[in-house]
Motif scaffolding. Structure first.
Motif: not given
Length: 240
Positions: A92, A131-135, A137, A139, A164, A232, A234
């Motif tokens: 992103d 993790q990449f949320d596409g917005r 973020g 993590y 998880q 988005r 992981e």
């Protein structure tokens, strides 16, 4: 004596001598049957075998009672998942270039294209999630436990600690890549497994389905690229 008797005896004697000579020259055993060209390994066959050594992670396929092979990953994946398994993540533009999670992900994905043979991957591993949320973020999580194991002839992956969880099957794509077909769960909840492999599959994939691919990035390092949907996605970094 008849004028024709001597030449006749001469011809008969000559014929007998020729027959005896031919018998003496004949081999005692019949000649071996020539080898069919299909039975002789060619240079191309030898080169193919050298370029594609079998690994512990990708055993030779065997057809089951229905005529399908257990490592035919495309037939076992939902059509909607087949492209995602091979897709490359996109970062992103809103991500911070100085984010250490982004730096780790870029480095891991750069190593993922090396095409290293998988070799032996069974056993205990440590796994870390990026993790990449596409917005915008990104993590990064600490290291948890994971294992690759062979059960009933099938290679499997499972993240076994942390809130998880993820587990599923690993199927060969080529000598350096495995497809992952699995599902996500939370804590100690039972994993439902990849929905197309359920005894009675649904009409389409379900929300908990998870797919991706696994490659080797180092002597003691693997990378799983999971659930790619553009920016988005992981990553699982595996080390031991």
């Amino acid at each position: 004596m008849s004028c024709c008797s001597f030449p006749a005896r001469l011809r008969a004697g000559t014929g007998l001598a020729i027959a005896l000579a031919l018998a003496a020259c004949s081999p005692a055993d019949p000649a071996p049957t020539p080898t069919s060209p299909a039975d002789v390994p060619t240079t191309a066959d030898a080169a193919k075998s050298a370029a594609n050594p079998m690994t512990e992670a990708a055993p030779p396929a065997q057809a089951d009672a229905h005529g399908s092979t257990p490592d035919d990953w495309r037939s076992q994946a939902w059509p909607a998942d087949r492209d995602a398994i091979l897709a490359d993540p996109m970062f992103d533009q809103a991500l911070d270039d100085h984010d250490p999670v982004l730096a780790d992900a870029r480095q891991a994905l750069a190593l993922a294209g090396s095409g290293r043979p998988l070799g032996t991957i069974t056993g205990a591993w440590k796994v870390r999630s990026l993790q990449f949320d596409g917005r915008g973020g990104a993590y990064g999580y600490p290291w948890f436990d994971a294992t690759n194991a062979r059960r009933d002839g099938m290679l499997t992956f499972a993240k076994t600690t942390g809130s998880q969880r993820r587990q599923g099957r690993l199927l060969p794509i080529d000598r350096s890549t495995l497809a992952f077909l699995g599902s996500q769960s939370v804590n100690d909840d039972p994993s439902p497994g990849y929905s197309r492999q359920w005894p009675t599959p649904p009409a389409a994939r379900v929300e908990g389905d998870s797919v991706g691919r696994l490659v080797r990035t180092g002597d003691d390092e693997l990378l799983m690229v999971l659930d790619v949907d553009g920016p988005r996605f992981e990553l699982y970094q595996l080390r031991r």
